[in-house]
Design a protein around this motif. Structure first.
Motif, PDB file in Angstrom:
ATOM      1  N   TRP A 107      68.343 -39.227  -1.597  1.00 34.16           N
ATOM      2  CA  TRP A 107      68.055 -37.832  -1.311  1.00 34.16           C
ATOM      3  C   TRP A 107      68.271 -37.598   0.173  1.00 34.16           C
ATOM      4  N   THR A 108      68.696 -36.405   0.519  1.00 32.62           N
ATOM      5  CA  THR A 108      68.743 -35.993   1.912  1.00 32.62           C
ATOM      6  C   THR A 108      67.438 -35.268   2.213  1.00 32.62           C
ATOM      7  N   LEU A 109      66.732 -35.730   3.240  1.00 30.03           N
ATOM      8  CA  LEU A 109      65.492 -35.088   3.682  1.00 30.03           C
ATOM      9  C   LEU A 109      65.804 -34.317   4.950  1.00 30.03           C
ATOM     10  N   ILE A 110      65.346 -33.088   4.999  1.00 31.07           N
ATOM     11  CA  ILE A 110      65.651 -32.189   6.109  1.00 31.07           C
ATOM     12  C   ILE A 110      64.356 -31.726   6.757  1.00 31.07           C
ATOM     13  N   LEU A 111      64.235 -31.920   8.060  1.00 32.85           N
ATOM     14  CA  LEU A 111      63.142 -31.336   8.827  1.00 32.85           C
ATOM     15  C   LEU A 111      63.699 -30.090   9.494  1.00 32.85           C
ATOM     16  N   ASN A 112      63.030 -28.965   9.262  1.00 29.44           N
ATOM     17  CA  ASN A 112      63.519 -27.670   9.714  1.00 29.44           C
ATOM     18  C   ASN A 112      62.471 -27.049  10.629  1.00 29.44           C
ATOM     19  N   SER A 113      62.902 -26.327  11.639  1.00 30.96           N
ATOM     20  CA  SER A 113      61.977 -25.780  12.639  1.00 30.96           C
ATOM     21  C   SER A 113      61.261 -24.500  12.204  1.00 30.96           C
ATOM     22  N   VAL A 114      61.764 -23.802  11.177  1.00 28.87           N
ATOM     23  CA  VAL A 114      61.115 -22.567  10.731  1.00 28.87           C
ATOM     24  C   VAL A 114      59.943 -22.930   9.827  1.00 28.87           C
ATOM     25  N   ARG A 115      58.771 -22.371  10.136  1.00 30.24           N
ATOM     26  CA  ARG A 115      57.568 -22.721   9.380  1.00 30.24           C
ATOM     27  C   ARG A 115      57.044 -21.527   8.598  1.00 30.24           C
ATOM     28  N   ASN A 116      56.028 -21.806   7.778  1.00 37.75           N
ATOM     29  CA  ASN A 116      55.395 -20.782   6.942  1.00 37.75           C
ATOM     30  C   ASN A 116      56.423 -20.137   6.016  1.00 37.75           C
ATOM     31  N   VAL A 117      57.102 -20.993   5.252  1.00 35.11           N
ATOM     32  CA  VAL A 117      58.222 -20.576   4.412  1.00 35.11           C
ATOM     33  C   VAL A 117      57.830 -20.654   2.946  1.00 35.11           C
ATOM     34  N   TRP A 118      58.059 -19.568   2.208  1.00 38.83           N
ATOM     35  CA  TRP A 118      57.836 -19.604   0.762  1.00 38.83           C
ATOM     36  C   TRP A 118      59.160 -19.944   0.112  1.00 38.83           C
ATOM     37  N   GLY A 119      59.168 -21.017  -0.654  1.00 41.34           N
ATOM     38  CA  GLY A 119      60.395 -21.438  -1.318  1.00 41.34           C
ATOM     39  C   GLY A 119      61.443 -21.890  -0.314  1.00 41.34           C
ATOM     40  N   HIS A 120      62.682 -21.631  -0.638  1.00 41.05           N
ATOM     41  CA  HIS A 120      63.800 -22.010   0.233  1.00 41.05           C
ATOM     42  C   HIS A 120      64.651 -20.791   0.591  1.00 41.05           C
ATOM     43  N   TYR A 121      64.155 -19.614   0.267  1.00 41.70           N
ATOM     44  CA  TYR A 121      64.951 -18.401   0.362  1.00 41.70           C
ATOM     45  C   TYR A 121      65.386 -18.060   1.786  1.00 41.70           C
ATOM     46  N   SER A 122      64.582 -18.396   2.775  1.00 44.42           N
ATOM     47  CA  SER A 122      64.950 -18.083   4.160  1.00 44.42           C
ATOM     48  C   SER A 122      65.566 -19.287   4.871  1.00 44.42           C
ATOM     49  N   TYR A 123      65.832 -20.360   4.121  1.00 43.55           N
ATOM     50  CA  TYR A 123      66.408 -21.561   4.733  1.00 43.55           C
ATOM     51  C   TYR A 123      67.752 -21.248   5.387  1.00 43.55           C
TER      52      TYR A 123
END
Length: 188
Positions: A117-133
């Motif tokens: 699996w690819t694991l991704i650490l993303n800087s945007v927080r307080n995210v519902w689902g993946h819609y704003s990824y």
């Protein structure tokens, strides 16, 4: 004097002297994919944590993992659980799968595959689902090993364990799939 007042007068006096308001509040039922947390060290008495992750715990309920944990075609990632995307906090600088990560809180997304699996650490927080990824907000991407469990894991689960080599492994398990990645405190 309370002794000579009528019962109604005494009730009014007591009600008026109260500092709390009483009203009917409706609380929602328990979420079908409740939030949970895992940390290392895991003992509640140890406040010197290295890592903590808060995540939603969906359940299989007779469904196949492949229909639940998959990279959405529009964004290319899975939210890694249910509802809110998990937030992982590193309380110290760490090596995450051997790559440097500064202390802080990150959103965890994944791209599930059969062998890794690819694991991704993303800087945007307080995210519902993946819609704003958005990939431009990725801090880091690492590959994580996939293995099989002997028993089926009904609810998506995350745990941390210390290895013989003094490193920590984060495990994510669901159905018969276990994904593992190393987390190690950076020594200065």
């Amino acid at each position: 004097d309370l002794h000579v007042r009528s019962r109604r007068q005494r009730q009014m006096c007591i009600r008026d002297s109260s500092t709390t308001d009483s009203f009917a509040q409706k609380f929602s039922r328990l979420d079908v994919s409740p939030l949970d947390a895992a940390s290392y060290p895991s003992h509640w008495k140890n406040s010197d944590k290295l890592v903590k992750i808060i995540y939603g715990r969906p359940q299989l309920k007779g469904r196949a993992l492949s229909t639940l944990a998959f990279a959405d075609s529009s964004k290319g990632v899975w939210r890694t659980g249910a509802n809110e995307a998990p937030e992982v906090t590193f309380f110290k600088d760490v090596l995450f799968a051997g790559k440097k990560v500064k202390a802080g809180t990150y959103t965890l997304f994944t791209i599930p595959a059969e062998k890794e699996w690819t694991l991704i650490l993303n800087s945007v927080r307080n995210v519902w689902g993946h819609y704003s990824y958005d990939q431009k907000d990725d801090v880091l991407r690492v590959l994580a090993k996939v293995s099989k469990s002997e028993k089926s894991i009904e609810a998506f689960s995350i745990a941390f364990n210390k290895n013989k080599e003094e490193s920590i492994t984060m495990y994510m398990g669901w159905e018969n799939t276990i994904v593992s990645v190393s987390v190690q405190e950076m020594v200065k």
